[in-house]
Write a protein that holds these residues in place. Structure first.
Motif, PDB file in Angstrom:
ATOM      1  N   TRP A 286       0.774  -1.239  -0.074  1.00 21.89           N
ATOM      2  CA  TRP A 286      -0.054   0.028   0.030  1.00 21.89           C
ATOM      3  C   TRP A 286       0.883   1.415  -0.098  1.00 21.89           C
ATOM      4  CZ3 TRP A 286      -3.713  -1.592   4.360  1.00 21.89           C
ATOM      5  CH2 TRP A 286      -4.677  -2.524   4.200  1.00 21.89           C
ATOM      6  N   ALA A 287       1.694   1.257   0.771  1.00 25.78           N
ATOM      7  CA  ALA A 287       2.699   2.427   0.899  1.00 25.78           C
ATOM      8  C   ALA A 287       3.527   2.617  -0.444  1.00 25.78           C
ATOM      9  CB  ALA A 287       3.607   2.244   2.169  1.00 25.78           C
ATOM     10  N   ILE A 288       4.000   1.576  -0.938  1.00 29.72           N
ATOM     11  CA  ILE A 288       4.490   1.822  -2.197  1.00 29.72           C
ATOM     12  C   ILE A 288       3.713   2.165  -3.348  1.00 29.72           C
ATOM     13  CG2 ILE A 288       5.704   0.587  -4.094  1.00 29.72           C
ATOM     14  CD1 ILE A 288       6.570  -1.569  -2.008  1.00 29.72           C
ATOM     15  N   GLU A 289       2.716   1.923  -3.340  1.00 25.65           N
ATOM     16  CA  GLU A 289       1.617   2.286  -4.412  1.00 25.65           C
ATOM     17  C   GLU A 289       1.155   3.983  -4.161  1.00 25.65           C
ATOM     18  OE1 GLU A 289      -1.198  -0.820  -3.857  1.00 25.65           O
ATOM     19  OE2 GLU A 289      -0.709  -1.909  -5.388  1.00 25.65           O
ATOM     20  N   ALA A 290       1.412   4.026  -2.776  1.00 25.20           N
ATOM     21  CA  ALA A 290       0.991   5.520  -2.516  1.00 25.20           C
ATOM     22  C   ALA A 290       2.247   6.447  -2.833  1.00 25.20           C
ATOM     23  CB  ALA A 290       0.524   5.711  -0.998  1.00 25.20           C
ATOM     24  N   GLY A 291       3.209   5.770  -3.195  1.00 23.95           N
ATOM     25  CA  GLY A 291       4.509   6.868  -3.416  1.00 23.95           C
ATOM     26  C   GLY A 291       5.641   6.944  -2.420  1.00 23.95           C
ATOM     27  N   VAL A 292       5.609   5.990  -1.369  1.00 17.97           N
ATOM     28  CA  VAL A 292       6.502   6.098  -0.403  1.00 17.97           C
ATOM     29  C   VAL A 292       8.156   6.333  -0.902  1.00 17.97           C
ATOM     30  CG1 VAL A 292       7.064   3.625   0.259  1.00 17.97           C
ATOM     31  CG2 VAL A 292       7.208   5.489   2.017  1.00 17.97           C
ATOM     32  N   ASP A 293       8.998   7.056  -0.360  1.00 19.95           N
ATOM     33  CA  ASP A 293      10.148   7.300  -0.917  1.00 19.95           C
ATOM     34  C   ASP A 293      11.254   6.087  -0.567  1.00 19.95           C
ATOM     35  OD1 ASP A 293       9.997   9.961  -2.273  1.00 19.95           O
ATOM     36  OD2 ASP A 293       8.963  10.055  -0.351  1.00 19.95           O
ATOM     37  N   THR A 294      11.203   5.538   0.599  1.00 15.97           N
ATOM     38  CA  THR A 294      12.063   4.512   1.039  1.00 15.97           C
ATOM     39  C   THR A 294      11.235   3.444   1.839  1.00 15.97           C
ATOM     40  OG1 THR A 294      12.847   5.560   3.044  1.00 15.97           O
ATOM     41  CG2 THR A 294      14.079   5.976   0.953  1.00 15.97           C
ATOM     42  N   LEU A 295      11.821   2.080   1.443  1.00 17.69           N
ATOM     43  CA  LEU A 295      11.148   1.006   2.303  1.00 17.69           C
ATOM     44  C   LEU A 295      12.421   0.527   3.091  1.00 17.69           C
ATOM     45  CD1 LEU A 295       9.208  -1.273   3.029  1.00 17.69           C
ATOM     46  CD2 LEU A 295      10.084  -2.524   1.155  1.00 17.69           C
ATOM     47  N   GLU A 296      12.045   0.720   4.418  1.00 10.95           N
ATOM     48  CA  GLU A 296      13.133   0.307   5.593  1.00 10.95           C
ATOM     49  C   GLU A 296      13.001  -1.242   5.813  1.00 10.95           C
ATOM     50  OE1 GLU A 296      15.264   2.915   6.209  1.00 10.95           O
ATOM     51  OE2 GLU A 296      14.040   3.925   4.479  1.00 10.95           O
ATOM     52  N   HIS A 297      13.654  -2.152   5.722  1.00  7.70           N
ATOM     53  CA  HIS A 297      13.573  -3.598   6.149  1.00  7.70           C
ATOM     54  C   HIS A 297      12.891  -4.510   5.106  1.00  7.70           C
ATOM     55  CE1 HIS A 297      14.375  -1.334   9.761  1.00  7.70           C
ATOM     56  NE2 HIS A 297      13.244  -1.068  10.133  1.00  7.70           N
ATOM     57  N   PRO A 298      13.341  -5.662   5.152  1.00  5.46           N
ATOM     58  CA  PRO A 298      12.588  -6.550   4.039  1.00  5.46           C
ATOM     59  C   PRO A 298      11.790  -7.473   4.665  1.00  5.46           C
ATOM     60  CG  PRO A 298      14.950  -7.243   4.447  1.00  5.46           C
ATOM     61  CD  PRO A 298      14.659  -6.163   5.347  1.00  5.46           C
ATOM     62  N   LEU A 299      10.878  -6.741   5.523  1.00  8.49           N
ATOM     63  CA  LEU A 299      10.106  -7.562   6.531  1.00  8.49           C
ATOM     64  C   LEU A 299       8.878  -8.065   5.933  1.00  8.49           C
ATOM     65  CD1 LEU A 299      10.551  -5.665   9.832  1.00  8.49           C
ATOM     66  CD2 LEU A 299      11.625  -7.761   9.197  1.00  8.49           C
ATOM     67  N   LEU A 300       8.706  -9.283   5.826  1.00 13.55           N
ATOM     68  CA  LEU A 300       7.435 -10.195   5.198  1.00 13.55           C
ATOM     69  C   LEU A 300       6.872  -9.454   3.875  1.00 13.55           C
ATOM     70  CD1 LEU A 300       5.761 -12.550   6.352  1.00 13.55           C
ATOM     71  CD2 LEU A 300       4.149 -10.766   7.149  1.00 13.55           C
ATOM     72  N   MET A 301       7.817  -9.187   2.939  1.00 13.60           N
ATOM     73  CA  MET A 301       7.586  -8.726   1.861  1.00 13.60           C
ATOM     74  C   MET A 301       6.700  -9.701   0.883  1.00 13.60           C
ATOM     75  SD  MET A 301      11.104  -6.628   0.913  1.00 13.60           S
ATOM     76  CE  MET A 301      10.519  -5.878  -0.458  1.00 13.60           C
ATOM     77  N   SER A 302       5.740  -9.152   0.182  1.00 14.35           N
ATOM     78  CA  SER A 302       5.046  -9.930  -0.777  1.00 14.35           C
ATOM     79  C   SER A 302       5.837 -10.217  -1.850  1.00 14.35           C
ATOM     80  CB  SER A 302       3.798  -9.332  -1.057  1.00 14.35           C
ATOM     81  OG  SER A 302       4.094  -8.251  -2.197  1.00 14.35           O
ATOM     82  N   ALA A 303       5.336 -11.175  -2.642  1.00 14.65           N
ATOM     83  CA  ALA A 303       6.160 -11.670  -3.965  1.00 14.65           C
ATOM     84  C   ALA A 303       6.323 -10.641  -4.689  1.00 14.65           C
ATOM     85  CB  ALA A 303       5.248 -12.863  -4.320  1.00 14.65           C
ATOM     86  N   GLY A 304       5.396  -9.582  -4.795  1.00  8.57           N
ATOM     87  CA  GLY A 304       5.397  -8.578  -5.817  1.00  8.57           C
ATOM     88  C   GLY A 304       5.720  -7.082  -5.224  1.00  8.57           C
TER      89      GLY A 304
END
Length: 467
Positions: A286-304
């Motif tokens: 949801w955050a990526i689709e909303a345009g967040v600039d950085t993702l901190e940590h690879p926690l429980l990331m989805s396949a997509g």
């Protein structure tokens, strides 16, 4: 696609354009003529906020010449043997082969770097100045003042290791801001600091838990009054408060609703301020689709998630070491057992180190910008600065080349930080943040530990000659 090949990519251009549009939208209110083009501001503060300041006269500042070393300028080209780098005040005057750079006769100092390697200062994109330090920490009551003292000690550790710029993504009160100001004023030695204030969270979310994230111990008085925010308008208001309080970045924590995340990100971008998130699962997407600039940590990331990051230009700060520390020994002095985060509502999933490395590999191959961040929450006094160099080794384990890891630690890190026009490379006009080491980091990243000189904001803070 390897990171070194992205250069000043669509990621950098798109994000700068988006944030710049937000800044210009705010400034347009003050424009004397409706619809008038925004003119570039000649001189600004050296942070994300880019506040206009009076012109700075550096012409009377002393010139320092670094001579004889091999220059790895961070721009992706071949190393330059027998290079000269000139600095004046806090800026780089020139950098290149000895034959192309004239050394002024009145240079205040010459640093002989013969046999050494000259490169940009390193960048850590994920620290917390106010975390625990010392095996006897539990014996003493904590306070913002105590946190500030610990933070000043950490600042000294970082800059002494060649880490000349950092991003604090969650602090107690205004501690990180005051350390930023103290470094800027020359009161303490440390890296350039960008800060994000308190994590914006929902009631009970990550950043507003009643129990400790790591131990499950309840906080005094059950955590007191909630500092969480609920609903899109409260999240917008929280962003406005952070910007009002001089934050360079906004930090969000999951869980949150899709509408809350989108509102906070939109509000920050409208004010020209970028956003980082500590997230997991569907909240990440949801955050990526909303345009967040950085993702901190690879926690429980989805396949997509990685494909979404590539599509939306999201940068990735994996902080692999922070979780490997939990899996390999825990944090004994903090009472954190080996195995993972326990008793924590926002960490109800297994931490898998190989899965984390696989996500970094996938992101690297997809051409997602990757930055270096440590996020060591406990035992800072013994784990820094080693944690930074261990993080570089984790990126190598994920399949990144030495050149690309070094780029992540310098140029790409600066671009992710939104400071690519001022930091990350050794070239004319950039801030004079320079590291000189004893051997080539392209041959071995471990050579970055062999610090001989550190120049931060134009000041020699580690002096190999003196040592």
């Amino acid at each position: 696609m390897p990171i070194m090949s992205i250069g000043r990519s669509a990621f950098g251009r798109g994000r700068r354009a988006a944030l710049g549009a937000g800044v210009f939208a705010v400034l347009a209110v003050l424009a004397p003529t409706a619809g008038a083009a925004q003119r570039p501001i000649p001189e600004t503060t050296d942070d994300i906020r880019r506040l206009p300041i009076p012109p700075v006269d550096r012409s009377r500042e002393p010139v320092v010449a670094i001579v004889g070393g091999t220059l790895i300028d961070g721009r992706g080209g071949r190393p330059v043997a027998n290079a000269v780098v000139l600095t004046q005040g806090d800026r780089i005057l020139a950098a290149g082969p000895a034959g192309s750079v004239a050394i002024p006769a009145d240079a205040a100092r010459r640093i002989d770097a013969t046999g050494l390697y000259i490169l940009p200062g390193l960048i850590d994109l994920h620290i917390h100045f106010t975390q625990q330090r010392g095996a006897d920490f539990g014996k003493y009551a904590d306070s913002p003042a105590g946190a500030a003292i610990r933070g000043v000690a950490l600042a000294e550790q970082l800059v002494g290791a060649g880490i000349t710029a950092v991003r604090d993504v969650g602090t107690v009160d205004d501690v990180a801001l005051r350390i930023k100001e103290a470094v800027d004023r020359g009161v303490v030695r440390g890296p350039r600091v960008l800060w994000s204030g308190r994590i914006i969270a929902t009631t009970g979310g990550h950043g507003d838990e009643v129990t400790s994230t790591a131990t499950g111990r309840q906080k005094p008085a059950m955590g007191g009054t909630t500092k969480g925010y609920n609903g899109p308008w409260e999240w917008r208001a929280a962003v406005r408060h952070q910007v009002r309080n001089l934050a360079d970045w906004i930090k969000l924590g999951a869980p949150a609703s899709k509408e809350e995340l989108a509102a906070a990100i939109d509000e920050a971008h409208s004010l020209g301020v970028p956003v980082a998130i500590d997230s997991y699962g569907e909240y990440t997407d949801w955050a990526i689709e909303a345009g967040v600039d950085t993702l901190e940590h690879p926690l429980l990331m989805s396949a997509g998630s990685v494909a979404l990051m590539k599509k939306h230009g999201t940068a990735f700060v994996p902080t692999i070491g922070a979780f490997d520390n939990l899996l390999e020994g825990g944090y004994p002095t903090a009472g954190i057992p080996t195995g993972g985060f326990y008793h924590t509502h926002s960490r109800r999933f297994v931490i898998d180190q190989q899965d984390h490395l696989n996500k970094v590999t996938e992101a690297y191959r997809a051409g997602v910008p990757i930055g270096v961040g440590t996020d060591i929450p406990f035992e800072n006094d013994t784990r820094y600065p080693d944690a930074y160099f261990r993080e570089l080794a984790y990126l190598s384990q994920a399949g990144m080349s030495n050149a690309d890891v070094l780029a992540s630690a310098t140029r790409v890190g600066a671009e992710i930080m939104r400071m690519g026009d001022k930091l990350g490379t050794v070239e004319k006009g950039k801030i004079a943040d320079i590291l000189i080491v004893g051997a080539s980091p392209l041959d071995s990243l471990g050579n970055l530990r062999d610090v001989r000189y550190v120049i931060a904001d134009g000041k020699v803070v580690v002096d190999g000659a003196a040592r």
